[in-house]
Write a protein that holds these residues in place. Structure first.
Motif, PDB file in Angstrom:
ATOM      1  N   ASN A   1       3.316 -26.969 -19.603  1.00  0.00           N
ATOM      2  CA  ASN A   1       3.690 -26.067 -18.506  1.00  0.00           C
ATOM      3  C   ASN A   1       3.244 -24.660 -18.872  1.00  0.00           C
ATOM      4  O   ASN A   1       3.399 -24.232 -20.030  1.00  0.00           O
ATOM      5  CB  ASN A   1       5.202 -26.077 -18.268  1.00  0.00           C
ATOM      6  N   THR A   2       2.725 -23.938 -17.880  1.00  0.00           N
ATOM      7  CA  THR A   2       2.227 -22.581 -18.122  1.00  0.00           C
ATOM      8  C   THR A   2       2.729 -21.648 -17.035  1.00  0.00           C
ATOM      9  O   THR A   2       2.637 -21.972 -15.845  1.00  0.00           O
ATOM     10  CB  THR A   2       0.683 -22.558 -18.150  1.00  0.00           C
ATOM     11  N   GLY A   3       3.260 -20.513 -17.462  1.00  0.00           N
ATOM     12  CA  GLY A   3       3.692 -19.479 -16.523  1.00  0.00           C
ATOM     13  C   GLY A   3       2.999 -18.161 -16.843  1.00  0.00           C
ATOM     14  O   GLY A   3       2.839 -17.802 -18.014  1.00  0.00           O
ATOM     15  N   THR A   4       2.586 -17.437 -15.801  1.00  0.00           N
ATOM     16  CA  THR A   4       1.848 -16.189 -15.986  1.00  0.00           C
ATOM     17  C   THR A   4       2.365 -15.140 -15.022  1.00  0.00           C
ATOM     18  O   THR A   4       2.548 -15.420 -13.823  1.00  0.00           O
ATOM     19  CB  THR A   4       0.338 -16.394 -15.752  1.00  0.00           C
ATOM     20  N   LEU A   5       2.588 -13.923 -15.536  1.00  0.00           N
ATOM     21  CA  LEU A   5       2.996 -12.778 -14.724  1.00  0.00           C
ATOM     22  C   LEU A   5       1.845 -11.775 -14.705  1.00  0.00           C
ATOM     23  O   LEU A   5       1.346 -11.376 -15.757  1.00  0.00           O
ATOM     24  CB  LEU A   5       4.255 -12.130 -15.297  1.00  0.00           C
ATOM     25  N   THR A   6       1.442 -11.349 -13.517  1.00  0.00           N
ATOM     26  CA  THR A   6       0.279 -10.467 -13.359  1.00  0.00           C
ATOM     27  C   THR A   6       0.647  -9.280 -12.490  1.00  0.00           C
ATOM     28  O   THR A   6       1.301  -9.439 -11.448  1.00  0.00           O
ATOM     29  CB  THR A   6      -0.908 -11.220 -12.724  1.00  0.00           C
ATOM     30  N   ALA A   7       0.240  -8.081 -12.927  1.00  0.00           N
ATOM     31  CA  ALA A   7       0.452  -6.857 -12.143  1.00  0.00           C
ATOM     32  C   ALA A   7      -0.879  -6.137 -11.998  1.00  0.00           C
ATOM     33  O   ALA A   7      -1.717  -6.147 -12.916  1.00  0.00           O
ATOM     34  CB  ALA A   7       1.465  -5.946 -12.819  1.00  0.00           C
ATOM     35  N   ARG A   8      -1.043  -5.480 -10.846  1.00  0.00           N
ATOM     36  CA  ARG A   8      -2.325  -4.827 -10.549  1.00  0.00           C
ATOM     37  C   ARG A   8      -2.075  -3.547  -9.754  1.00  0.00           C
ATOM     38  O   ARG A   8      -1.238  -3.519  -8.848  1.00  0.00           O
ATOM     39  CB  ARG A   8      -3.206  -5.771  -9.739  1.00  0.00           C
ATOM     40  N   VAL A   9      -2.832  -2.486 -10.097  1.00  0.00           N
ATOM     41  CA  VAL A   9      -2.742  -1.201  -9.406  1.00  0.00           C
ATOM     42  C   VAL A   9      -4.163  -0.733  -9.105  1.00  0.00           C
ATOM     43  O   VAL A   9      -5.024  -0.725  -9.993  1.00  0.00           O
ATOM     44  CB  VAL A   9      -2.001  -0.146 -10.255  1.00  0.00           C
TER      45      VAL A   9
ATOM     46  N   ASP B   1       0.847  -1.187   0.000  1.00  0.00           N
ATOM     47  CA  ASP B   1       0.000   0.000   0.000  1.00  0.00           C
ATOM     48  C   ASP B   1       0.888   1.244   0.000  1.00  0.00           C
ATOM     49  O   ASP B   1       1.748   1.398   0.874  1.00  0.00           O
ATOM     50  CB  ASP B   1      -0.905   0.029   1.230  1.00  0.00           C
ATOM     51  N   PHE B   2       0.673   2.118  -0.974  1.00  0.00           N
ATOM     52  CA  PHE B   2       1.374   3.405  -1.054  1.00  0.00           C
ATOM     53  C   PHE B   2       0.365   4.514  -0.750  1.00  0.00           C
ATOM     54  O   PHE B   2      -0.023   5.273  -1.637  1.00  0.00           O
ATOM     55  CB  PHE B   2       1.982   3.613  -2.440  1.00  0.00           C
ATOM     56  N   GLY B   3      -0.090   4.580   0.476  1.00  0.00           N
ATOM     57  CA  GLY B   3      -1.108   5.562   0.802  1.00  0.00           C
ATOM     58  C   GLY B   3      -2.431   5.182   0.168  1.00  0.00           C
ATOM     59  O   GLY B   3      -3.029   4.152   0.473  1.00  0.00           O
ATOM     60  N   LEU B   4      -2.908   6.014  -0.760  1.00  0.00           N
ATOM     61  CA  LEU B   4      -4.160   5.742  -1.454  1.00  0.00           C
ATOM     62  C   LEU B   4      -3.993   4.788  -2.627  1.00  0.00           C
ATOM     63  O   LEU B   4      -4.983   4.339  -3.211  1.00  0.00           O
ATOM     64  CB  LEU B   4      -4.777   7.048  -1.950  1.00  0.00           C
ATOM     65  N   ILE B   5      -2.772   4.461  -2.983  1.00  0.00           N
ATOM     66  CA  ILE B   5      -2.500   3.579  -4.115  1.00  0.00           C
ATOM     67  C   ILE B   5      -2.076   2.211  -3.588  1.00  0.00           C
ATOM     68  O   ILE B   5      -1.240   2.106  -2.689  1.00  0.00           O
ATOM     69  CB  ILE B   5      -1.401   4.163  -5.027  1.00  0.00           C
ATOM     70  N   ARG B   6      -2.674   1.172  -4.166  1.00  0.00           N
ATOM     71  CA  ARG B   6      -2.336  -0.201  -3.803  1.00  0.00           C
ATOM     72  C   ARG B   6      -1.804  -0.928  -5.029  1.00  0.00           C
ATOM     73  O   ARG B   6      -2.407  -0.857  -6.099  1.00  0.00           O
ATOM     74  CB  ARG B   6      -3.556  -0.935  -3.251  1.00  0.00           C
ATOM     75  N   GLY B   7      -0.711  -1.619  -4.859  1.00  0.00           N
ATOM     76  CA  GLY B   7      -0.111  -2.325  -5.983  1.00  0.00           C
ATOM     77  C   GLY B   7       0.250  -3.752  -5.614  1.00  0.00           C
ATOM     78  O   GLY B   7       0.512  -4.067  -4.453  1.00  0.00           O
ATOM     79  N   SER B   8       0.252  -4.624  -6.608  1.00  0.00           N
ATOM     80  CA  SER B   8       0.638  -6.015  -6.402  1.00  0.00           C
ATOM     81  C   SER B   8       1.209  -6.571  -7.693  1.00  0.00           C
ATOM     82  O   SER B   8       0.834  -6.144  -8.796  1.00  0.00           O
ATOM     83  CB  SER B   8      -0.546  -6.870  -5.939  1.00  0.00           C
ATOM     84  N   VAL B   9       2.118  -7.517  -7.549  1.00  0.00           N
ATOM     85  CA  VAL B   9       2.696  -8.207  -8.694  1.00  0.00           C
ATOM     86  C   VAL B   9       2.903  -9.658  -8.277  1.00  0.00           C
ATOM     87  O   VAL B   9       3.297  -9.944  -7.142  1.00  0.00           O
ATOM     88  CB  VAL B   9       4.022  -7.556  -9.140  1.00  0.00           C
ATOM     89  N   GLY B  10       2.589 -10.572  -9.179  1.00  0.00           N
ATOM     90  CA  GLY B  10       2.695 -11.987  -8.844  1.00  0.00           C
ATOM     91  C   GLY B  10       3.029 -12.830 -10.047  1.00  0.00           C
ATOM     92  O   GLY B  10       2.811 -12.426 -11.203  1.00  0.00           O
TER      93      GLY B  10
END
Length: 489
Positions: free
Chosen positions: A283-291, A247-256
């Motif tokens: 085999n399957t790999g996935t990169l996900t980012a969210r803001v 959490d960056f104050g009002l901004i929330r971020g995640s990466v997985g």
């Protein structure tokens, strides 16, 4: 005057003065016992108090007369100083009194864990296991072909949760084994185990490590199933994942990042031989980012993007098609959190699968994913869920399908020991790149009851109906009914 009488008068005066002084001294030396033994009576003295010029009142006299009581008033009959105040001592200690209920009824305490099995304590973990045994009957109709079977279903499930002051490990597992006791039909065993370790790092930063395993037998109605098989392929899925959230104050971020390994066992044909389908292993790999941005603690809009790659063990399948593909997806949505009454999220976007073989068309389409939990009243829970899956195919010349799944589950506590549930599910399967494959619509509905004999033993009953309709006109109907017991610890 007679001298003798004069002496007698002076002696009486001296004796009276001495007696008055003695009584006054006694009152001064022992004021507490005297006042404690007898409750003072307000009196009024006519005249003025020295230095004030005002007449004393009865209230002032009573107040000045109160003194600390003897230690044990119950044995001595003493009156405590608190008894002389207009209100009891409790009124002084509790200035802010609890508000009464509107209808004046007494408040009843509610403990949601009261009817729950306590579980088994293992060090710093709590294990809550369940074992169930049900007897079921199934009626199946494929076009004009009718079959039925009776079977026993044994289920084992449980949760293992840590009790740490920081971080948390949660493990959930479920396994189902079916055994036919009459009729004909394919048994459908399945198992699922998932574990998540949450690490509470520094400054509003959380890391999550995940691992899981699933087993199931491919459904005979699946488009990739073998038509002349006695037992379809056993599907094993292995999962690993890691994510970090901050959490960056009002901004929330995640990466997985997530990794899946899927393998397919041999298919047993009706003639007794086995058919290998290992060309489907991948085999399957996935990169996900969210803001996300916090408009309020209850409302958080977000954007999300993902990219992935899937590699098959064999570069080409038996017909020479290269099935490996890349995935791209993007969506926007909103998180909602209004407490236990209403919470969830909904996202809408676009997703595509690009195959390495140019002869296979891409699978692309609208992606809708969400989950909403609503509790209109205590004891009633309503779940709405929607998901989008892109399933690659192994049919010659067919890229795959887009599946939209809509689910609704209603759970209602009719009594403290009786819970009713109603389930509905709708699956729309569309083949955008192959006109030879038939689109499908599958509708499932079911109802059930759970009666808790006690916190350790429950009686269950379920009934369900499933209907699959295909564009080419054929249908499949399945009806199931079952009753059983569930043992908890």
């Amino acid at each position: 005057m007679v001298p003798g009488s004069f002496r007698s008068t002076r002696g009486d005066a001296r004796r009276s003065t001495s007696l008055a002084l003695l009584l006054a001294g006694t009152a001064l030396l022992f004021p507490a016992p005297l006042s404690a033994q007898t409750a003072p009576t307000p009196t009024t003295t006519y005249g003025t108090v020295a230095g004030t010029g005002t007449a004393p009142t009865a209230t002032a006299t009573a107040t000045s007369a109160t003194t600390p009581a003897i230690t044990d008033p119950q044995t001595t009959g003493a009156v405590s100083s608190d008894d002389l105040t207009p209100a009891s001592n409790e009124d002084y200690l509790r200035q802010n009194q609890r508000e009464p209920t509107i209808d004046g009824l007494r408040l009843r305490s509610y403990n949601p864990e009261y009817d729950r099995a306590p579980g088994v304590r293992i060090g710093t973990f709590t294990l809550r296991p369940e074992v169930s045994e049900t007897i079921n009957h199934e009626w199946r109709k494929d076009g004009d072909t009718k079959t039925n079977r009776g079977y026993l279903e044994t289920g084992i499930r449980g949760t293992l949760t840590s009790d740490w002051s920081r971080h948390q490990l949660t493990v959930t597992g479920e396994g189902v084994l079916q055994n036919n006791i009459s009729g004909e039909g394919e048994e459908e065993p399945r198992a699922d185990v998932d574990a998540e370790l949450r690490l509470d790092l520094w400054d509003e930063t959380v890391a999550r490590l995940r691992a899981g395993y699933s087993f199931e037998r491919e459904d005979a109605d699946d488009p990739n199933a073998i038509s002349n098989a006695k037992d379809q392929s056993a599907v094993n899925t292995y999962r690993l994942g890691a994510a970090i959230e901050r959490d960056f104050g009002l901004i929330r971020g995640s990466v997985g990042i997530d990794f899946d390994r899927r393998t397919y066992g041999d298919v047993e044909l009706e003639n007794g031989t086995n058919l290998s389908v290992k060309y489907r292993n991948r085999n399957t790999g996935t990169l996900t980012a969210r803001v996300g941005y916090e408009l309020s603690p209850a409302l958080i809009p977000f954007i999300e993007g993902s990219v992935g790659k899937s590699l098959y063990d064999l570069r080409e399948d038996p017909l020479g098609f290269e099935r490996s593909y890349q995935t791209y997806a993007g969506r926007g949505g909103i998180e909602l959190d209004l407490g236990e009454k209403l919470y969830g999220e909904l996202g809408i976007g676009y997703e595509t699968y690009n195959f390495e073989d140019g002869r296979l068309g891409d699978i692309s389409g609208l992606s809708v994913d969400g989950r909403l939990n609503w509790s209109p009243q205590r004891g009633t829970d309503v779940l709405f869920a929607i998901s989008t899956d892109l399933n690659p195919s192994t049919t010659p010349g067919d890229a795959g399908s887009i599946d939209y799944n809509l689910t609704n589950i209603i759970t209602h506590q009719m009594r403290s020991d009786l819970v009713a549930r109603l389930t509905n599910n709708l699956t729309l399967r569309n083949y955008p790149s192959d006109a030879r494959s038939s689109d499908e619509t599958t509708w499932r509905t079911g109802a059930g009851l759970t009666y808790d004999i006690n916190r350790y033993l429950a009686l269950t009953g379920d009934v369900s109906y499933e209907r699959t309709t295909r564009d080419r006109g054929d249908t499949t109907d399945i009806t199931r009914i079952g009753v059983g017991l569930t043992l908890r610890r």
